[in-house]
Design a protein around this motif. Sequence first.
Motif, short mmCIF file in Angstrom:
data_model
loop_
_atom_site.label_atom_id
_atom_site.label_comp_id
_atom_site.label_asym_id
_atom_site.label_seq_id
_atom_site.Cartn_x
_atom_site.Cartn_y
_atom_site.Cartn_z
N MET A 243 -1.97 -23.57 -2.77
CA MET A 243 -1.35 -23.08 -3.79
C MET A 243 -0.42 -21.96 -3.34
O MET A 243 0.81 -21.58 -2.71
N ARG B 166 -3.81 -30.62 -13.58
CA ARG B 166 -4.08 -31.45 -12.05
C ARG B 166 -5.59 -32.41 -13.04
O ARG B 166 -5.86 -31.39 -14.05
N PRO C 116 5.50 -24.07 -9.72
CA PRO C 116 5.08 -24.74 -10.24
C PRO C 116 3.65 -24.55 -10.87
O PRO C 116 2.42 -24.68 -9.75
N HIS D 250 -9.42 -30.08 -13.21
CA HIS D 250 -8.90 -29.11 -13.01
C HIS D 250 -10.33 -28.49 -13.25
O HIS D 250 -10.33 -28.50 -14.08
N TYR E 194 5.66 -33.38 -7.20
CA TYR E 194 5.74 -32.74 -8.80
C TYR E 194 7.29 -33.64 -8.72
O TYR E 194 7.64 -33.33 -9.85
N ARG F 215 -9.31 -18.27 -9.07
CA ARG F 215 -10.31 -18.82 -7.38
C ARG F 215 -10.42 -17.34 -6.87
O ARG F 215 -9.17 -16.49 -7.18
N ASN G 86 -4.30 -17.35 -11.35
CA ASN G 86 -3.67 -18.40 -10.17
C ASN G 86 -2.51 -17.84 -10.77
O ASN G 86 -1.20 -17.43 -10.54
N GLU H 8 -16.31 -25.90 -3.56
CA GLU H 8 -16.05 -26.26 -4.33
C GLU H 8 -17.07 -27.44 -4.95
O GLU H 8 -17.19 -28.39 -5.67
N TYR I 211 0.27 -24.60 -12.80
CA TYR I 211 -0.15 -25.79 -13.35
C TYR I 211 -0.83 -25.80 -14.62
O TYR I 211 -1.67 -24.36 -14.67
P1 TYD Z 1 -5.28 -25.32 -3.94
O1 TYD Z 1 -4.18 -24.19 -3.26
O2 TYD Z 1 -5.29 -27.00 -4.05
O3 TYD Z 1 -6.79 -25.13 -3.66
P2 TYD Z 1 -8.13 -25.72 -4.66
O4 TYD Z 1 -7.70 -26.28 -5.56
O5 TYD Z 1 -8.66 -26.30 -3.31
O6 TYD Z 1 -9.19 -24.53 -5.29
O7 TYD Z 1 -5.17 -24.44 -5.84
C1 TYD Z 1 -5.62 -23.89 -6.20
C2 TYD Z 1 -5.44 -23.48 -7.64
O8 TYD Z 1 -4.19 -23.64 -8.07
C3 TYD Z 1 -5.80 -24.59 -8.04
O9 TYD Z 1 -6.58 -23.92 -9.09
C4 TYD Z 1 -4.09 -25.41 -8.60
C5 TYD Z 1 -3.83 -24.06 -8.52
N1 TYD Z 1 -2.11 -25.05 -7.95
C6 TYD Z 1 -0.79 -24.96 -9.17
O10 TYD Z 1 -1.11 -25.04 -10.37
N2 TYD Z 1 0.26 -25.11 -8.56
C7 TYD Z 1 0.35 -25.90 -7.10
O11 TYD Z 1 1.48 -26.85 -7.09
C8 TYD Z 1 -0.25 -26.20 -6.16
C9 TYD Z 1 -1.01 -26.90 -5.11
C10 TYD Z 1 -2.60 -25.57 -7.14
#
Ligand code: TYD
Length: 338
Positions: free
Chosen positions: A193, A276, A208, A279, A336, A217, A252, A127, A210
């Motif tokens: 996630m 987010r 949920p 994001h 949330y 990822r 995702n 990141e 985003y």
């Molecule tokens: P996360 O596991 O928080 O890891 P990072 O942001 O460090 O990559 O999130 C992984 C991906 O999943 C990121 O694109 C954000 C998305 N996400 C959702 O869509 N919903 C959620 O509730 C969370 C926690 C993450």
Amino acid sequence: MKILVTGGAGFIGCNFVHYMLKEHPQDTVVNLDLLTYAGNLESLADVEDAPNYRFVKGDIADMEFVDALFEKERFDVVVNFAAETHVDRSITDPGVFVRSNMMGTQALLDAARKYGVERYHQVSTDEVYGDLPLERKDLFFTEQTPLHTSSPYSASKAGSDLLVLSYYRTFGLPVTISRCSNNYGAYQFPEKMIPLMLTRAFYDQTLPVYGTGENVRDWLHVYDHCSAIDLILQKGRLGEVYNIGGHNEKTNLEVVRVILKAMDKPESLIRFVADRKGHDLRYAIDPKKIETELGWKPKYTFETGIRQTIEWYLEHREWWQHILDGEYSDYFKKMYKL
Ligand code: TYD
Ligand code: NAD
């Protein structure tokens, strides 16, 4: 060898402690962890009585404490996992990220220098490179990609990486850095996630996602992250950065669908929620350097790894249920708005 593992009660740290005790039983592992909301000694219950393992509770950003611990223990190697790690939390409360991730790293570097450790390894993240455009599938993060952070989390990690490299250049401290892509596997805190989605799917709760769910990822099984760090400790060149990733890019939405299918749950559980802030669109690691220079190869494909991870969560319900029943439930309601 005596190895200090910081953050060993967290997700990757506890997997690394397990890995090292199994792969290097002749070494002693001291686990220093503050036991924040993300630290969980239940993840280490099976090794707590091992003769070559010890847990110490403490804050890596507490310089006096860290100095005294180094003076007493005389570590040969330091592997720093300890950090605040959740991007969403860094958006609501950046200060603790600067303290633990940057000031904590500095306290460890100072002690490593003063007491002459043979190796200081910083566990960093992809990141720090920011993100890549979704439509440019030909682009990957290499070790030369400029640092370009988006969240207070990634900024604090990039700041600590720069500090680590400055201690190499200025003081000759024997350092290495690894920057890994998103990890998944056993013992991951269910705010991230993959465990969030699968623990909620278990109870037929909504998932949920985003924005549009199109963010990408690059997923790596935690075992493969641990084996890469082990190799860097053994063969990595001082002052070098090594990217770690296995070319497992998924949107995702793809990941959520794989989880729902494996758990035999309907896609109607998916809910698209507000995106987010800031994001990152796409992460994708080019692992050529660690593959060619150190001979690292991941053991898991995403398909085998995710299946094993889902099975682990289903078989270890007690582990995550304890977390869900604790203070985390308040965070979830606030985050949330449920
Ligand atoms: P996360 O596991 O928080 O890891 P990072 O942001 O460090 O990559 O999130 C992984 C991906 O999943 C990121 O694109 C954000 C998305 N996400 C959702 O869509 N919903 C959620 O509730 C969370 C926690 C993450
Ligand atoms: P985690 O949040 O599960 O665990 C972090 C651990 O650090 C917890 O046990 C916590 O109690 C401890 N900690 C936090 N602040 C501390 C302090 N001031 N002093 C002592 N201990 C403290 O995190 P994780 O997912 O296991 O990540 C570990 C490391 O790997 C982090 O440095 C993270 O930036 C890096 N990383 C994570 C991922 C990922 O996908 N999870 C990917 C690449 C790199």
